[in-house]
Write an enzyme that holds these catalytic residues in place. Structure first.
Site, PDB file in Angstrom:
ATOM      1  N   PHE A 154       0.818  -1.211   0.000  1.00 52.67           N
ATOM      2  CA  PHE A 154       0.000   0.000   0.000  1.00 52.67           C
ATOM      3  C   PHE A 154       0.862   1.278   0.000  1.00 52.67           C
ATOM      4  CE2 PHE A 154      -1.245   2.581   3.825  1.00 52.67           C
ATOM      5  CZ  PHE A 154      -2.065   3.495   3.189  1.00 52.67           C
ATOM      6  N   ALA A 212      12.543   1.294   6.157  1.00 58.54           N
ATOM      7  CA  ALA A 212      11.257   1.583   6.809  1.00 58.54           C
ATOM      8  C   ALA A 212      11.181   0.850   8.133  1.00 58.54           C
ATOM      9  CB  ALA A 212      10.109   1.153   5.910  1.00 58.54           C
ATOM     10  N   TYR A 221       7.583  -8.276  16.606  1.00 60.46           N
ATOM     11  CA  TYR A 221       7.616  -7.337  15.476  1.00 60.46           C
ATOM     12  C   TYR A 221       8.492  -6.134  15.826  1.00 60.46           C
ATOM     13  CZ  TYR A 221       5.759  -4.067  11.979  1.00 60.46           C
ATOM     14  OH  TYR A 221       5.624  -3.157  10.955  1.00 60.46           O
TER      15      TYR A 221
END
Ligand code: UDP
Length: 332
Positions: free
Chosen positions: A11, A117, A149
């Site tokens: 996205f 990122a 994560y």
């Protein structure tokens, strides 16, 4: 300039691609289509300055070839979304750490500019608001898979900064906060596309926990301009930046706002975390970025409000519902 975007069918990548192609740049995207979608990039495929490669970044020989051929690597490929992370912790850690290490190693050989990122998750359960890049970090126990994560992305940050320090690889780290806009899928747990889909279908809007937890949402168009700005500036090398929006809102207020904006009669329901995720799930109470560092560095200024974000997402989801009303319900 020639840009290589890993996770190029995702996205955020699709919006960055749109921005770069519009400005006459060349983009190669690599994506294994595990969470990215070919529909996100379909519209670029007739553009002569665009190339899409359906493969994994762990294909080292291919990655070397693609990195050789570009000026900047924007590394967006990652396991994302809290739900995916909780359900597939092995995949999350392996993808985030192994994939990033390879990207850095290959880029270092040719001294290519790299944007890494990262995520606001790295702040863990810190309670200081807003989050600043130099803040201390507190995580939950390793038995709580959500933190895998954050820890894996933090290792990515350490790796990136180590490559800069030791091998002079020009790396910039961007910690992305809740980024929203058209084309984001609710499949991996992201709250806004989920609430919008539920409101449009007249289904209950599922607020997890108390609904008092809050977030600051950034419009993807603002966020990708920030990523581009960081890549194009020399002074951001070796630095970590928050990239996010402004305007804190609780999840309950968000549900109400979305229901009103859609004009829906959906009921707003509370779902306990253990039902939504797993037993012992720990949520972040307030996730608010301090964006003064990126503002100062590149003049970053998010201009799109939560109302504009919701309008864009609702328009997009309305279009999707019109095309495939039932499959969209399954996807969310
Ligand atoms: N959330 C919710 N209902 C949903 C999906 C998410 O209430 O159907 C909550 C979630 O628990 C969190 C917030 O919305 O408090 C933002 O969730 P998201 O996964 O979008 O982002 P993150 O948790 O990474 O900030």
């Amino acid at each position: 300039m020639k840009w290589l975007i890993t996770g190029g069918a995702g996205f955020i990548a699709s919006h960055l691609t749109e921005l770069l192609l519009r400005d006459g740049q060349a983009v190669t995207a690599i994506d294994d289509l595990s969470t990215g979608s070919i529909e996100n990039v379909e519209r670029f495929r007739t553009n002569a300055r665009y190339r899409f490669v359906a493969d994994t970044i762990t294909n080292a020989s291919l990655l070397r070839e693609l990195v050789d051929d570009c000026d900047v690597v924007v590394h967006l490929a990652a396991a994302v979304g809290v739900r995916l992370v909780v359900e597939q912790p092995v995949h999350t850690i392996a993808t985030n750490v192994g994939g990033t290490e390879l990207v850095l190693e290959v880029a270092a050989k040719k001294q290519k500019r790299v944007f890494l990122a990262s995520t606001s998750e790295v702040y863990g359960k810190g309670t200081k608001v807003p989050f600043q890049e130099e803040d201390d970090i507190v995580y939950g126990a390793s038995t709580k898979s959500r933190w895998s994560y954050a820890a894996s992305k933090l290792v990515d940050e350490f790796l990136g900064l180590a490559y800069w320090k030791e091998r002079k690889l020009p790396v910039t780290v961007g910690r992305l906060f809740n980024t929203v806009g058209p084309r984001q899928t609710g499949r991996y747990g992201m709250v806004i596309p989920r609430f919008v889909g539920q409101a449009l279908r007249g289904e209950p809007i599922t607020v997890y926990g108390t609904g008092r937890q809050s977030r600051c949402f950034g419009h993807v168009a603002d966020v990708v301009s920030g990523i581009r700005g960081l890549c194009e500036s020399e002074k951001t090398v070796g630095q970590v930046y928050n990239i996010g929006g402004v305007g804190e809102i609780t999840v309950h207020d968000l549900a109400v706002k979305i229901r009103d904006a859609v004009g829906s009669t959906s009921e707003i329901v509370r779902v306990p975390y253990e039902q939504a995720y797993e037993t012992g799930f720990e949520d972040i109470e307030r996730r608010v970025p301090d964006i003064s560092k990126i503002c100062l560095a590149i003049g970053y200024a998010p201009v799109r409000s939560i109302d504009e974000i919701l309008r864009d997402v609702i328009d997009f989801e309305r279009g999707r519902e019109a095309v495939a009303p039932r499959s969209a319900a399954g996807a969310a």
